[in-house]
Design a protein around this motif. Structure first.
Motif, mmCIF file in Angstrom:
data_model
loop_
_atom_site.group_PDB
_atom_site.id
_atom_site.type_symbol
_atom_site.label_atom_id
_atom_site.label_comp_id
_atom_site.label_asym_id
_atom_site.label_seq_id
_atom_site.Cartn_x
_atom_site.Cartn_y
_atom_site.Cartn_z
ATOM 1 N N THR A 1 49.827 39.424 26.503
ATOM 2 C CA THR A 1 49.388 40.742 26.977
ATOM 3 C C THR A 1 48.334 40.526 28.053
ATOM 4 O O THR A 1 47.155 40.355 27.760
ATOM 5 C CB THR A 1 48.791 41.579 25.833
ATOM 6 N N LEU A 2 48.755 40.534 29.291
ATOM 7 C CA LEU A 2 47.833 40.294 30.403
ATOM 8 C C LEU A 2 46.865 41.455 30.555
ATOM 9 O O LEU A 2 47.265 42.613 30.626
ATOM 10 C CB LEU A 2 48.619 40.101 31.701
ATOM 11 N N GLU A 3 45.560 41.126 30.585
ATOM 12 C CA GLU A 3 44.554 42.169 30.824
ATOM 13 C C GLU A 3 44.194 42.270 32.292
ATOM 14 O O GLU A 3 43.995 43.364 32.817
ATOM 15 C CB GLU A 3 43.298 41.899 30.008
ATOM 16 N N GLY A 4 44.081 41.138 32.963
ATOM 17 C CA GLY A 4 43.704 41.204 34.366
ATOM 18 C C GLY A 4 43.446 39.843 34.966
ATOM 19 O O GLY A 4 43.842 38.808 34.426
ATOM 20 N N PHE A 5 42.725 39.861 36.108
ATOM 21 C CA PHE A 5 42.482 38.645 36.885
ATOM 22 C C PHE A 5 41.016 38.542 37.278
ATOM 23 O O PHE A 5 40.355 39.552 37.529
ATOM 24 C CB PHE A 5 43.316 38.658 38.168
ATOM 25 N N PRO B 1 50.411 46.391 39.459
ATOM 26 C CA PRO B 1 49.464 47.450 39.849
ATOM 27 C C PRO B 1 48.514 47.901 38.744
ATOM 28 O O PRO B 1 47.446 48.430 39.036
ATOM 29 C CB PRO B 1 50.392 48.593 40.283
ATOM 30 N N LYS B 2 48.867 47.713 37.483
ATOM 31 C CA LYS B 2 48.041 48.242 36.396
ATOM 32 C C LYS B 2 47.032 47.240 35.848
ATOM 33 O O LYS B 2 46.278 47.556 34.928
ATOM 34 C CB LYS B 2 48.944 48.729 35.265
ATOM 35 N N SER B 3 46.997 46.043 36.375
ATOM 36 C CA SER B 3 46.057 45.032 35.878
ATOM 37 C C SER B 3 44.670 45.243 36.469
ATOM 38 O O SER B 3 44.522 45.733 37.595
ATOM 39 C CB SER B 3 46.548 43.630 36.225
ATOM 40 N N SER B 4 43.645 44.869 35.703
ATOM 41 C CA SER B 4 42.263 44.938 36.193
ATOM 42 C C SER B 4 41.961 43.705 37.031
ATOM 43 O O SER B 4 42.463 42.607 36.737
ATOM 44 C CB SER B 4 41.287 45.021 35.023
ATOM 45 N N ILE B 5 41.122 43.876 38.044
ATOM 46 C CA ILE B 5 40.776 42.748 38.913
ATOM 47 C C ILE B 5 39.281 42.753 39.177
ATOM 48 O O ILE B 5 38.729 43.740 39.677
ATOM 49 C CB ILE B 5 41.542 42.797 40.247
ATOM 50 N N PHE B 6 38.627 41.653 38.806
ATOM 51 C CA PHE B 6 37.237 41.412 39.183
ATOM 52 C C PHE B 6 37.234 40.398 40.315
ATOM 53 O O PHE B 6 37.734 39.281 40.154
ATOM 54 C CB PHE B 6 36.430 40.856 38.007
ATOM 55 N N SER B 7 36.679 40.760 41.451
ATOM 56 C CA SER B 7 36.601 39.847 42.596
ATOM 57 C C SER B 7 35.186 39.301 42.731
ATOM 58 O O SER B 7 34.212 40.062 42.681
ATOM 59 C CB SER B 7 37.006 40.561 43.888
ATOM 60 N N TRP B 8 35.098 37.986 42.915
ATOM 61 C CA TRP B 8 33.819 37.288 43.060
ATOM 62 C C TRP B 8 33.813 36.610 44.427
ATOM 63 O O TRP B 8 34.609 35.703 44.679
ATOM 64 C CB TRP B 8 33.658 36.250 41.962
#
Length: 480
Positions: free
Chosen positions: A204-208, A234-241
């Motif tokens: 179950t992928l939550e995001g990246f 499109p529905k995954s969460s993404i935190f960019s650093w």
């Protein structure tokens, strides 16, 4: 179980993710459930039913220049029975039943640390002299799909964050167009093959987590990658650093004169901000090597991600939960402008280093705080009165707890001495200063750019989003 995949783009980003996954490996040896994390969030367990053992591999995709992997070969640790054709002389495995190896560059000698690790010998001390490559000290075994390399750009040990064109020392990987061209040349193989394999190993992928550099072509490469990722999932969460080097807006000056730097920063940042759930602008201290910077930044990066991998379901939070805490429902206000560690009051955010735009805010304490999230590491038992007070606090949902920091011994000693601390993440009016400067720069130097008006409109919206209170008409930001 919800998994988070890390995509690390650039040599500097790979140093950070190496330190993070080394710390994840350290957590595997923690037998106390109350003080350990759910390792399957970031590590993929592979069970060998015959030997009844479990191996853990990072849920990770790396991008680097050619030779950027150092001595680590793509197929270095796969079984000899695998049939493959390698162009990397660092793939040091048996040649029995294999295709001939084609060497495309001189072998990079393995570090003493890696030799000692493989031979179960006493590990030598790591220093900034023997950690030039992230592979000099990575502890986990990476799967072949993890590795991705640019086609025309080679790693230069003397300037590790700016790859060189074909090793000719004539061009650097700086221009936005170079990053876009490199992505276009490789996106099909990456999206259809390596990314697909990484996703297939998630239940179950939550995001990246997306980690990159902002000042060079790595940034435009990443923004192109992110757009494809959003279209695909499109529905995954993404935190960019994003790592920001010092520029003329900060108190510290850059070491290299890069006339494209601020232009790259503005365009790359706006794209990442618009496509990410949260954007973490990390200040890259040019007095630190990549190894040292990664060790310092890992304290922040590991803290945020530890909240997402708690074993205790009452303490574990989702990426969406953190996003709502910090943005407070205002999706356009998703830049974490302040990231303060309590024990030394160090602010990791690039935004905090930007000079005040006007006289109204000459002191950091004067900036209005829109929203925040406080993460306490290794929270010790509080006095009953204090505990009751926190429970009554209407914003208690913003005060999160996680386990004590368990750093790997690959992190520089000065950054692993303190394991009990807290980090406050917040969105403040300080973001307005940065966007005002950027808007002014676009008006002055983007006069012949096709997207000038679009950038001005976008920056104007962001300036308004990060404003609180009244400002005079003289500060309206009209064309100069």
């Amino acid at each position: 179980m919800q998994e988070i995949v890390t995509i690390s783009v650039s040599q500097r980003a790979n140093h950070l993710t190496t330190q993070f996954f080394n710390t994840q490996e350290q957590n595997l040896y923690n037998t106390d459930p109350a003080k350990s994390l759910d390792t399957t969030t970031f590590l993929n367990p592979s069970v060998d039913k015959i030997s009844k053992t479990v191996s853990y591999y990072p849920r990770l995709l790396l991008w680097d220049a050619k030779n950027g992997n150092g001595s680590l070969g793509k197929y270095q640790y796969i079984p000899d029975t695998q049939d493959f054709h390698s162009t990397d002389p660092n793939d040091n495995i048996s040649l029995a039943n294999q295709h001939p190896l084609v060497h495309t560059h001189n072998r990079i000698e393995r570090s003493k640390y890696q030799n000692a690790l493989d031979n179960s010998e006493e590990l030598p001390e790591l220093t900034k002299e023997n950690t030039k490559y992230w592979s000099d000290y990575n502890r986990l075994i990476y799967q072949p799909y993890t590795f991705n390399n640019l086609t025309n750009w080679y790693h230069d040990p003397e300037t590790p964050n700016l790859p060189d064109f074909r090793g000719l020392m004539t061009q650097r990987f700086i221009n936005l167009e170079q990053g876009v061209a490199e992505w276009d040349a490789q996106k099909n193989d990456f999206m259809d093959e390596n990314l697909r394999v990484a996703l297939e190993q998630c239940d179950t992928l939550e995001g990246f987590n997306l980690v990159t550099d902002m000042d060079s072509a790595w940034g435009s490469f990443t923004t192109s990658l992110l757009q494809e990722l959003k279209d695909e999932i499109p529905k995954s969460s993404i935190f960019s650093w994003g790592f920001f080097e010092p520029d003329h807006l900060t108190s510290s000056k850059p070491k290299i004169d890069n006339k494209y730097q601020l232009k790259n920063v503005i365009e790359n940042s706006l794209k990442l901000i618009s496509e990410s759930d949260l954007f973490f602008p990390i200040y890259s201290d040019n007095n630190l090597t990549n190894w040292e910077l990664a060790g310092q930044t890992c304290r922040l990066y590991d803290t945020v991600n530890s909240v997402l991998s708690q074993r205790d379901p009452n303490k574990r939070k989702s990426m969406n939960y953190l996003t709502n805490c910090i943005t407070d429902g205002e999706n356009k206000r998703n830049v974490v402008t302040s990231m303060v560690e309590s024990n030394n009051y160090y602010n990791y955010s690039y935004v905090s280093k930007v000079a005040p735009y006007d006289k109204r805010n000459n002191n950091q304490k004067d900036y209005y705080e829109f929203s925040y999230c406080n993460i306490q590491r290794g929270l010790k038992e509080m006095p009953k009165e204090e505990d009751e007070q926190q429970t009554k606090n209407k914003d208690s949902f913003r005060n999160l707890e996680t386990v004590e920091f368990q750093p790997s011994e690959t992190i520089p000693s000065k950054f692993r001495k303190t394991t009990y601390y807290s980090i406050k993440l917040s969105t403040t009016e300080k973001g307005r200063d940065m966007f005002k400067y950027w808007n002014e720069y676009v008006q002055k130097y983007f006069r012949y750019n096709d997207n000038r008006e679009e950038l001005k409109e976008e920056l104007g919206t962001l300036v308004s989003t990060y404003e609180h209170g009244w400002y005079s008409d003289s500060d309206s930001g009209d064309d100069l």
